[in-house]
Motif scaffolding. Structure first.
Motif, mmCIF file in Angstrom:
data_model
loop_
_atom_site.group_PDB
_atom_site.id
_atom_site.type_symbol
_atom_site.label_atom_id
_atom_site.label_comp_id
_atom_site.label_asym_id
_atom_site.label_seq_id
_atom_site.Cartn_x
_atom_site.Cartn_y
_atom_site.Cartn_z
ATOM 1 N N ARG A 139 0.833 -1.215 0.000
ATOM 2 C CA ARG A 139 0.000 0.000 0.000
ATOM 3 C C ARG A 139 0.862 1.257 0.000
ATOM 4 O O ARG A 139 0.464 2.301 -0.532
ATOM 5 C CB ARG A 139 -0.944 0.001 1.203
ATOM 6 C CG ARG A 139 -2.160 -0.889 1.038
ATOM 7 C CD ARG A 139 -3.198 -0.629 2.102
ATOM 8 N NE ARG A 139 -2.751 -1.066 3.415
ATOM 9 C CZ ARG A 139 -2.964 -2.287 3.903
ATOM 10 N NH1 ARG A 139 -3.619 -3.179 3.172
ATOM 11 N NH2 ARG A 139 -2.520 -2.626 5.097
ATOM 12 N N LYS A 140 2.037 1.178 0.602
ATOM 13 C CA LYS A 140 2.928 2.335 0.650
ATOM 14 C C LYS A 140 3.578 2.634 -0.695
ATOM 15 O O LYS A 140 4.293 3.634 -0.833
ATOM 16 C CB LYS A 140 4.016 2.110 1.715
ATOM 17 C CG LYS A 140 3.507 2.168 3.153
ATOM 18 C CD LYS A 140 4.639 1.915 4.140
ATOM 19 C CE LYS A 140 4.133 1.952 5.571
ATOM 20 N NZ LYS A 140 3.779 3.318 5.992
ATOM 21 N N LEU A 141 3.345 1.787 -1.714
ATOM 22 C CA LEU A 141 3.844 2.089 -3.053
ATOM 23 C C LEU A 141 3.098 3.259 -3.676
ATOM 24 O O LEU A 141 3.540 3.806 -4.698
ATOM 25 C CB LEU A 141 3.716 0.856 -3.955
ATOM 26 C CG LEU A 141 4.649 -0.323 -3.633
ATOM 27 C CD1 LEU A 141 4.310 -1.519 -4.516
ATOM 28 C CD2 LEU A 141 6.109 0.069 -3.822
ATOM 29 N N ASP A 142 1.982 3.617 -3.109
ATOM 30 C CA ASP A 142 1.216 4.775 -3.590
ATOM 31 C C ASP A 142 2.122 6.010 -3.581
ATOM 32 O O ASP A 142 2.651 6.390 -2.536
ATOM 33 C CB ASP A 142 0.014 4.992 -2.674
ATOM 34 C CG ASP A 142 -0.910 6.099 -3.173
ATOM 35 O OD1 ASP A 142 -0.479 6.897 -4.037
ATOM 36 O OD2 ASP A 142 -2.045 6.175 -2.687
ATOM 37 N N PRO A 143 2.329 6.644 -4.743
ATOM 38 C CA PRO A 143 3.222 7.816 -4.786
ATOM 39 C C PRO A 143 2.806 8.922 -3.826
ATOM 40 O O PRO A 143 3.662 9.677 -3.345
ATOM 41 C CB PRO A 143 3.114 8.283 -6.244
ATOM 42 C CG PRO A 143 2.682 7.067 -7.005
ATOM 43 C CD PRO A 143 1.807 6.293 -6.066
ATOM 44 N N ARG A 144 1.517 9.025 -3.515
ATOM 45 C CA ARG A 144 1.060 10.054 -2.573
ATOM 46 C C ARG A 144 1.568 9.793 -1.165
ATOM 47 O O ARG A 144 1.622 10.711 -0.338
ATOM 48 C CB ARG A 144 -0.468 10.100 -2.574
ATOM 49 C CG ARG A 144 -1.075 10.583 -3.884
ATOM 50 C CD ARG A 144 -2.568 10.383 -3.907
ATOM 51 N NE ARG A 144 -2.930 8.966 -3.814
ATOM 52 C CZ ARG A 144 -4.184 8.520 -3.822
ATOM 53 N NH1 ARG A 144 -5.196 9.388 -3.911
ATOM 54 N NH2 ARG A 144 -4.440 7.230 -3.731
ATOM 55 N N VAL A 145 1.920 8.545 -0.875
ATOM 56 C CA VAL A 145 2.518 8.187 0.416
ATOM 57 C C VAL A 145 4.034 8.244 0.335
ATOM 58 O O VAL A 145 4.708 8.787 1.214
ATOM 59 C CB VAL A 145 2.059 6.781 0.852
ATOM 60 C CG1 VAL A 145 2.740 6.357 2.151
ATOM 61 C CG2 VAL A 145 0.542 6.738 1.004
ATOM 62 N N LEU A 146 4.571 7.721 -0.776
ATOM 63 C CA LEU A 146 6.019 7.546 -0.869
ATOM 64 C C LEU A 146 6.770 8.852 -1.095
ATOM 65 O O LEU A 146 7.968 8.936 -0.810
ATOM 66 C CB LEU A 146 6.338 6.559 -1.995
ATOM 67 C CG LEU A 146 7.697 5.851 -1.916
ATOM 68 C CD1 LEU A 146 7.787 5.033 -0.640
ATOM 69 C CD2 LEU A 146 7.904 4.954 -3.125
#
Length: 711
Positions: free
Chosen positions: A42-49
């Motif tokens: 789920r942390k692969l989301d660019p908005r998170v990363l």
């Protein structure tokens, strides 16, 4: 809504979870990794990363290699793409594992947060008649700051607050893990109670001090989960450095393709070179170079190191209000320690009767016993115990008089018996009382008082109206092992200062016995605050402990203020840490955890930058060796081929993150020593190791990947 049924105070209780609960299994337990994998994905989301710039660039690189490889498929291209995606996933996994450990601890805390019914007292005020007070039952989550509730034996306390009436035995094992009940009472520094704990005896009235959702347990759950963890100043500074390095290497990598075009004539002589081809493999190689050059290792582990530092605090039953407080603990220069309860056990014990003026010891012991019968302090009880050993266990049973309680004004206590008036207290106060009654003070009294004080004891003078009978010596016992711990602090470069209300002579004796560097005698709250400000003006960070309302200003001023859980709400609000075990000596462990956090971050940063050297020697000769044959001399590892060299470096770059996760979570072992010694050890172990380990690992990986067809 669940109503807690009353239980008998002596009824058997099930074991409550404690906040220091550790996750089962090792630091890399496969079950824990498997549970953390969905969160890592789920942390692969660019908005998170994007909050982690280094890994964000790596993800963009992995996306680019995917785009380059689809139109020009090759074994090399797909392997590089897969390992770049794994690099990002492994980095996310490190943070997810750290957070999952926090969530496991939070789960045990949630078990203590039960929905209870609160008995709110409407119209309650100190001294108000019972007819003016109305009791109503409401859900605990409807309580607001300032509400007053009654809690009887067997019931759970519905929210955080201060006891404003009554005294009770409270079971706090759900919070502290300590099975022994504690006493909570109004009007002192041990009035704070925590929601979710159980009253075992008597009845107390509690004034709620927190709004819903802001309780002690709620804050603990939020902090251990890391949901609102803010980066510390040092983390932000290191992140800025990593971003700067990433930008520099990004520009360096982008300029390679124009250089290749400029070298086109040279390339024609080496048509099979990787470095500059019109196929997509050139883009894959450039991205591989960029990812191996930027500090991906520390970028991947930086967040996990910070979360693990908070986790280690919780495991030791310390609630840090922020990561900044943990980090500040590692930079502390001055440690302020209260004498009573920290350096000494706190309960002074009577250990000798010293008669003066011709008085017999048995007469002094009997007088001390009579004047202490109504003294319920630990000191008073110790005088009774010692006196009964001298004059018999039944002494004082027939006493019947008017008891005079201790007063801070008179600094004496005693009893008025028929035909006999006795007083016990401070030497100056009792001597003045004797003179006021027409008596005289024996000349040897001053010498006895001075001798007791200089030896670290506390003298209490006992007198009978017109004559002084003698001195009771109270001894403040220094906790064992403290001198060794203070020696460790000194090796760390930390100055220890004992704070006490005792006179300078007594303070010096105890300071010498304990081994502290300095002391502040006859200290008032203003004196503590002034000392902290003086230290801070010299550029030093200060840590201190406290539990009372009068400690709140100093706790707020200190860089690391550790409030005791047994203390007042004012103290807990002022400090930036709360010790659930209420052990003042734990501040030494807190400092060690803070230093371990800083050392771990520094060690892994050193290792991350150092291991780039090996990757340079793997990739650069492979890329440019066919163009510039002289660079082949830099292939000191003797790697099989340019393709295998680049793939081996990328694989190592990903695998080393997983290998270092246990170290990031556990922390580098800390040994008390000077800053120069720590720096030398860091450079030798993690600097030199960061150079040697990748050389060996990349060569071993190359021996395996050379057998892959197409490499």
């Amino acid at each position: 809504m669940v109503t807690e049924a009353p239980v008998a105070p002596d009824a058997p209780r099930t074991e409550e979870p404690r906040p220091g609960h550790r996750v089962a299994g090792g630091l890399l337990d496969p079950r824990q990794l498997w549970k953390s994998l969905p969160e890592a994905l789920r942390k692969l989301d660019p908005r998170v990363l994007w909050r982690n710039p280094v890994m964000f660039v790596t993800e963009v690189g992995a996306l680019l290699t995917t785009v380059f490889t689809i139109p020009h498929p090759s074994v090399f291209g797909w392997l590089i793409t897969a390992w770049l995606w794994l690099t990002v996933i492994f980095a996310n996994l490190a943070e997810a594992v750290a957070e999952s450990r926090g969530r496991a601890q939070a789960a045990t805390l949630r078990l203590t947060r039960r929905q209870t019914v609160a008995r709110r007292l409407v119209g309650w005020a100190e001294g108000a008649p019972p007819s003016a007070i109305r009791e109503e039952e409401i859900p605990a989550d409807r309580l607001r700051r300032g509400d007053v509730v009654a809690v009887d034996a067997g019931h759970l306390i519905p929210g955080d607050g201060d006891v404003v009436d009554g005294v009770a035995s409270v079971d706090e094992s759900a919070i502290t893990g300590e099975s022994a009940p504690v006493i909570r009472e109004s009007g002192g520094d041990r009035c704070a109670v925590t929601g979710g704990t159980r009253v075992l005896s008597d009845r107390i009235v509690v004034r709620i001090t927190q709004e819903p959702g802001e309780s002690f347990i709620d804050r603990m759950i939020t902090l251990v989960e890391g949901a609102k963890r803010q980066k510390t100043p040092n983390e932000l500074a290191l992140n800025l450095l990593l971003v700067a390095l990433t930008i520099i290497f990004l520009f360096a990598t982008v300029t390679l393709q124009p250089m290749a075009i400029f070298s086109k004539g040279v390339m024609a002589a080496a048509p099979d070179t990787l470095a500059i081809t019109s196929s997509g493999i050139a883009g894959v190689v450039l991205v591989s170079l960029l990812v191996c050059l930027i500090p991906t290792t520390i970028g991947a582990l930086l967040s996990a190191i910070g979360i693990a530092g908070m986790d280690r605090m919780v495991q030791r039953n310390v609630l840090a209000m922020s990561g900044r407080a943990v980090e500040a603990a590692g930079d502390v220069h001055t440690l302020l320690l209260d004498k009573t309860g920290t350096i000494t056990f706190g309960n002074r014990q009577a250990d000798a009767f010293i008669p003066v003026g011709g008085t017999r010891e048995s007469d002094l012991a009997r007088a001390a016993l009579l004047s202490s019968l109504a003294d319920r302090t630990p000191e008073g009880r110790s005088i009774l115990d010692l006196a009964r050993k001298r004059v018999g266990p039944d002494a004082g049973a027939e006493a019947d008089g008017v008891w005079v309680p201790f007063s801070a004004v008179t600094r004496m206590s005693g009893v008025d018996l028929p035909g006999r008036v006795l007083r016990k207290g401070a030497a100056a106060s009792v001597s003045s009382w004797v003179r006021d009654n027409g008596g005289s003070v024996p000349p040897e009294l001053a010498a006895v008082v001075e001798e007791v004080s200089s030896s670290g004891g506390t003298p209490l003078v006992v007198a009978e109206q017109t004559r002084v009978l003698g001195v009771v010596r109270l001894k403040d016992v220094v906790k064992p092992g403290l001198r060794e711990r203070f020696d460790e602090m000194r090796r760390m470069g930390i100055r220890t200062v004992m704070i006490t209300g005792d006179n300078p002579v007594t303070a010096k004796a105890i300071a010498d016995e304990a081994g502290v560097d300095d002391f502040l005698a006859e200290a008032t709250p203003e004196d503590k605050l002034a000392l902290i400000k003086k230290e801070q003006e010299g550029g030093r960070l200060v840590a201190m402990t406290g539990d009372g309302t009068n400690d709140a200003p100093a706790l707020a001023q200190a860089d690391v203020g550790v409030a005791m859980n047994t203390g007042t709400s004012a103290a807990k609000e002022a400090g930036n840490m709360v010790d659930l075990d209420s052990d003042p000596t734990k501040i030494v462990e807190i400092v060690e955890i803070g230093k371990q956090l800083l050392i771990t971050r520094g060690a892994l940063t050193t290792f991350s930058i150092a291991n780039d050297i090996a990757k340079y020697f793997a990739i650069l000769p492979a890329m440019f060796g066919p163009i510039y044959p002289g660079l082949q001399r830099l292939n000191i590892m003797g790697l099989h081929s340019p393709l295998s060299a680049i793939l081996s470096a990328v694989i190592f770059n990903a695998v080393v993150i997983v290998a270092l996760i246990p170290l990031a979570l556990r922390g580098v072992r800390y040994r008390p020593s000077s800053a120069s010694t720590l720096l030398a050890r860091n450079l030798w172990v993690y600097g030199l190791g960061g150079v040697v380990v990748p050389f060996v690992a990349i060569k071993l990986i190359d021996l395996v990947v050379q057998f892959i067809p197409g490499i």
